[in-house]
Scaffold this motif. Structure first.
Motif, PDB file in Angstrom:
ATOM      1  N   ASP A  95       0.839  -1.200   0.000  1.00  0.00           N
ATOM      2  CA  ASP A  95       0.000   0.000   0.000  1.00  0.00           C
ATOM      3  C   ASP A  95       0.873   1.249   0.000  1.00  0.00           C
ATOM      4  OD1 ASP A  95      -2.374   1.432  -0.005  1.00  0.00           O
ATOM      5  OD2 ASP A  95      -3.127   0.571   1.854  1.00  0.00           O
ATOM      6  N   ILE A  96       0.256   2.392  -0.306  1.00  0.00           N
ATOM      7  CA  ILE A  96       0.950   3.682  -0.311  1.00  0.00           C
ATOM      8  C   ILE A  96       0.009   4.744   0.242  1.00  0.00           C
ATOM      9  CG2 ILE A  96       0.319   4.159  -2.712  1.00  0.00           C
ATOM     10  CD1 ILE A  96       3.039   5.644  -2.968  1.00  0.00           C
ATOM     11  N   SER A  97       0.546   5.655   1.047  1.00  0.00           N
ATOM     12  CA  SER A  97      -0.251   6.747   1.600  1.00  0.00           C
ATOM     13  C   SER A  97      -0.142   7.973   0.698  1.00  0.00           C
ATOM     14  CB  SER A  97       0.240   7.105   3.007  1.00  0.00           C
ATOM     15  OG  SER A  97       1.486   7.783   2.933  1.00  0.00           O
ATOM     16  N   ASP A  98      -0.971   8.964   0.950  1.00  0.00           N
ATOM     17  CA  ASP A  98      -0.887  10.208   0.195  1.00  0.00           C
ATOM     18  C   ASP A  98       0.386  10.985   0.522  1.00  0.00           C
ATOM     19  OD1 ASP A  98      -3.200   9.716  -1.215  1.00  0.00           O
ATOM     20  OD2 ASP A  98      -4.479  10.866   0.142  1.00  0.00           O
ATOM     21  N   ALA A  99       1.087  10.596   1.590  1.00  0.00           N
ATOM     22  CA  ALA A  99       2.374  11.198   1.947  1.00  0.00           C
ATOM     23  C   ALA A  99       3.539  10.394   1.352  1.00  0.00           C
ATOM     24  CB  ALA A  99       2.518  11.282   3.465  1.00  0.00           C
ATOM     25  N   SER A 100       3.248   9.509   0.410  1.00  0.00           N
ATOM     26  CA  SER A 100       4.247   8.690  -0.301  1.00  0.00           C
ATOM     27  C   SER A 100       4.927   7.650   0.573  1.00  0.00           C
ATOM     28  CB  SER A 100       5.296   9.576  -0.973  1.00  0.00           C
ATOM     29  OG  SER A 100       4.685  10.499  -1.835  1.00  0.00           O
ATOM     30  N   GLU A 101       4.306   7.238   1.671  1.00  0.00           N
ATOM     31  CA  GLU A 101       4.850   6.181   2.518  1.00  0.00           C
ATOM     32  C   GLU A 101       4.358   4.846   1.990  1.00  0.00           C
ATOM     33  OE1 GLU A 101       4.772   8.435   6.774  1.00  0.00           O
ATOM     34  OE2 GLU A 101       2.854   7.889   5.835  1.00  0.00           O
ATOM     35  N   VAL A 102       5.285   3.962   1.664  1.00  0.00           N
ATOM     36  CA  VAL A 102       4.950   2.639   1.140  1.00  0.00           C
ATOM     37  C   VAL A 102       5.130   1.622   2.266  1.00  0.00           C
ATOM     38  CG1 VAL A 102       5.551   0.854  -0.550  1.00  0.00           C
ATOM     39  CG2 VAL A 102       5.676   3.280  -1.185  1.00  0.00           C
ATOM     40  N   VAL A 103       4.159   0.712   2.416  1.00  0.00           N
ATOM     41  CA  VAL A 103       4.275  -0.374   3.382  1.00  0.00           C
ATOM     42  C   VAL A 103       4.220  -1.701   2.647  1.00  0.00           C
ATOM     43  CG1 VAL A 103       3.321   0.910   5.346  1.00  0.00           C
ATOM     44  CG2 VAL A 103       1.796  -0.420   3.881  1.00  0.00           C
ATOM     45  N   GLY A 104       4.810  -2.716   3.278  1.00  0.00           N
ATOM     46  CA  GLY A 104       4.813  -4.045   2.696  1.00  0.00           C
ATOM     47  C   GLY A 104       5.596  -4.996   3.568  1.00  0.00           C
ATOM     48  N   ILE A 105       6.113  -6.053   2.953  1.00  0.00           N
ATOM     49  CA  ILE A 105       6.957  -7.006   3.667  1.00  0.00           C
ATOM     50  C   ILE A 105       8.250  -7.204   2.888  1.00  0.00           C
ATOM     51  CG2 ILE A 105       5.087  -8.219   4.845  1.00  0.00           C
ATOM     52  CD1 ILE A 105       5.362 -10.452   2.731  1.00  0.00           C
ATOM     53  N   GLY A 131       2.675 -11.555  20.214  1.00  0.00           N
ATOM     54  CA  GLY A 131       2.073 -12.862  19.978  1.00  0.00           C
ATOM     55  C   GLY A 131       2.183 -13.353  18.558  1.00  0.00           C
ATOM     56  N   ASP A 132       2.608 -12.500  17.611  1.00  0.00           N
ATOM     57  CA  ASP A 132       2.769 -12.908  16.233  1.00  0.00           C
ATOM     58  C   ASP A 132       4.210 -13.321  15.962  1.00  0.00           C
ATOM     59  OD1 ASP A 132       0.151 -12.453  15.602  1.00  0.00           O
ATOM     60  OD2 ASP A 132       0.499 -10.475  14.710  1.00  0.00           O
ATOM     61  N   ALA A 133       4.384 -14.428  15.223  1.00  0.00           N
ATOM     62  CA  ALA A 133       5.712 -14.908  14.889  1.00  0.00           C
ATOM     63  C   ALA A 133       6.333 -14.098  13.755  1.00  0.00           C
ATOM     64  CB  ALA A 133       5.665 -16.376  14.503  1.00  0.00           C
ATOM     65  N   GLU A 134       5.500 -13.680  12.802  1.00  0.00           N
ATOM     66  CA  GLU A 134       5.979 -12.878  11.667  1.00  0.00           C
ATOM     67  C   GLU A 134       5.125 -11.634  11.575  1.00  0.00           C
ATOM     68  OE1 GLU A 134       5.859 -15.488   8.283  1.00  0.00           O
ATOM     69  OE2 GLU A 134       7.873 -16.196   8.705  1.00  0.00           O
ATOM     70  N   ASP A 135       5.670 -10.605  10.906  1.00  0.00           N
ATOM     71  CA  ASP A 135       4.914  -9.372  10.769  1.00  0.00           C
ATOM     72  C   ASP A 135       4.555  -9.115   9.330  1.00  0.00           C
ATOM     73  OD1 ASP A 135       7.731  -9.260  11.461  1.00  0.00           O
ATOM     74  OD2 ASP A 135       7.728  -7.152  10.986  1.00  0.00           O
ATOM     75  N   ASP A 136       3.553  -8.262   9.136  1.00  0.00           N
ATOM     76  CA  ASP A 136       3.066  -7.927   7.810  1.00  0.00           C
ATOM     77  C   ASP A 136       2.442  -6.549   7.900  1.00  0.00           C
ATOM     78  OD1 ASP A 136       2.155  -7.913   5.225  1.00  0.00           O
ATOM     79  OD2 ASP A 136       0.717  -9.529   5.473  1.00  0.00           O
ATOM     80  N   ALA A 137       2.570  -5.768   6.855  1.00  0.00           N
ATOM     81  CA  ALA A 137       1.947  -4.450   6.802  1.00  0.00           C
ATOM     82  C   ALA A 137       1.024  -4.425   5.594  1.00  0.00           C
ATOM     83  CB  ALA A 137       3.004  -3.358   6.679  1.00  0.00           C
ATOM     84  N   SER A 138      -0.233  -4.096   5.814  1.00  0.00           N
ATOM     85  CA  SER A 138      -1.159  -3.988   4.686  1.00  0.00           C
ATOM     86  C   SER A 138      -2.234  -2.986   4.983  1.00  0.00           C
ATOM     87  CB  SER A 138      -1.741  -5.348   4.337  1.00  0.00           C
ATOM     88  OG  SER A 138      -2.378  -5.946   5.431  1.00  0.00           O
TER      89      SER A 138
END
Length: 138
Positions: A95-105, A131-138
């Motif tokens: 994903d991308i914000s209007d401030a040009s910040e991109v998130v992902g893995i 409590g989560d073993a892996e992380d993700d950004a969406s």
């Protein structure tokens, strides 16, 4: 990966409307072929993930046999650039914000999935929730 829309070489739509809120307006979009960092061959694909109000597109480009190498990219102002990784060889944009910040893995040096945010030319890890073993950004 179910949020990706494999619309290779599509997107970068720009909304052109100068009418007040609530007024009837015709929406206009421009479809722009997305450039490739590696050259789109028979085994290379660009997966647009999201677009912001500026017309910037967060993408993932996969290349190589069976699309073996995937990198998060940002299409902005007619150019595309690789957003890098946090030590591993691959990254996916979500994903991308209007401030040009991109998130992902991305893959870390220990081959673990790590959520990231890319802002101001720098990629940084977000970390997993308790409590989560892996992380993700969406």
């Amino acid at each position: 990966m179910n949020r990706w829309f494999p619309l290779a070489a599509l997107l970068a739509a720009t909304l052109c409307s100068g009418t007040p809120a609530g007024a009837s307006a015709t929406m206009r979009y421009v479809a722009t072929p997305l450039p490739s960092l590696y050259g789109l061959g028979a085994s290379s694909f660009v997966y647009p993930a999201a677009i912001n109000a500026r017309g910037e597109v967060a993408c993932t480009e996969c290349t190589g046999p069976e699309q073996g190498l995937c990198r998060a990219t940002l299409y902005s102002g007619g150019t595309v650039r690789d957003l890098g990784t946090l030590g591993g060889g691959e990254a996916w944009a979500w994903d991308i914000s209007d401030a040009s910040e991109v998130v992902g893995i991305t893959m870390s040096t220990s081959r673990q999935f790590v959520a990231f945010v890319h802002s101001g030319g720098v990629m940084r890890a977000l970390g997993a929730l308790p409590g989560d073993a892996e992380d993700d950004a969406s």
